[in-house]
Design an enzyme around this catalytic site. Sequence first.
Site, mmCIF file in Angstrom:
data_model
loop_
_atom_site.group_PDB
_atom_site.id
_atom_site.type_symbol
_atom_site.label_atom_id
_atom_site.label_comp_id
_atom_site.label_asym_id
_atom_site.label_seq_id
_atom_site.Cartn_x
_atom_site.Cartn_y
_atom_site.Cartn_z
ATOM 1 N N GLU A 57 1.061 4.052 1.592
ATOM 2 C CA GLU A 57 1.684 4.625 3.284
ATOM 3 C C GLU A 57 2.565 3.732 3.742
ATOM 4 O O GLU A 57 3.366 4.094 4.646
ATOM 5 C CB GLU A 57 0.466 4.319 3.599
ATOM 6 C CG GLU A 57 -0.726 3.135 4.396
ATOM 7 C CD GLU A 57 -1.879 2.840 3.554
ATOM 8 O OE1 GLU A 57 -2.725 3.044 3.951
ATOM 9 O OE2 GLU A 57 -1.640 3.672 2.425
ATOM 10 N N CYS A 85 -2.686 -1.061 7.666
ATOM 11 C CA CYS A 85 -1.350 0.249 7.374
ATOM 12 C C CYS A 85 -1.672 1.009 8.416
ATOM 13 O O CYS A 85 -0.345 1.985 9.289
ATOM 14 C CB CYS A 85 -1.287 0.480 5.847
ATOM 15 S SG CYS A 85 -1.252 -0.178 4.724
ATOM 16 N N CYS A 145 -5.665 1.082 5.808
ATOM 17 C CA CYS A 145 -6.923 -0.712 6.401
ATOM 18 C C CYS A 145 -6.462 -0.358 7.530
ATOM 19 O O CYS A 145 -4.992 0.181 7.895
ATOM 20 C CB CYS A 145 -6.080 -1.198 5.303
ATOM 21 S SG CYS A 145 -4.211 -1.448 5.000
ATOM 22 N N HIS A 157 0.754 -0.960 0.696
ATOM 23 C CA HIS A 157 0.342 -0.147 -0.432
ATOM 24 C C HIS A 157 0.795 1.580 0.296
ATOM 25 O O HIS A 157 1.881 1.038 0.650
ATOM 26 C CB HIS A 157 -0.969 -0.108 0.911
ATOM 27 C CG HIS A 157 -1.510 -1.304 0.955
ATOM 28 N ND1 HIS A 157 -2.965 -0.982 2.192
ATOM 29 C CD2 HIS A 157 -2.346 -1.687 0.050
ATOM 30 C CE1 HIS A 157 -3.926 -2.618 1.830
ATOM 31 N NE2 HIS A 157 -3.295 -2.579 0.688
#
Length: 145
Positions: free
Chosen positions: A72, A101, A98, A70
């Site tokens: 981040e 993360c 999410c 992802h």
Amino acid sequence: MTDAKQHKFDKAYLRIAREWGKLSHCERKKVGAIIVKERMIISDGYNGTPTGFENYCEDDEGYTKWYVLHAEANAILKVAGSTQSCRGATLYITLSPCKECSKLIHQAGITRVVYQNAYKDNAGLNFLKKAGVDIKQVSNLEESI
């Protein structure tokens, strides 16, 4: 910094994150992230496969491959490989994090998250709120006249 000035900066950094997300090779979602500390961008990231892997994020059925990182996570990992620190930084991201993360965000020491669009599951945001991270959604990024 005044609230109005902070809001102006929030929108500008989110616009940068949105542009950064356009670099993603993922078809389903293109997500961009920027980490800012003391008004300086210290990292950036977008969702995609790990270094050395093919750039296709989706499998033959159109599902995202399990090993796609992802945005981040990519931004946080980039800081981990540098001399910078995320302690006290703000994460600007085009899609709210999410739950997986969110753990990374908290553990990295990021104290503020500004996002544009909400992810389908708000468990990540709930975790960050419980951890004391300041959360803000800014959905209208267009310049005000």
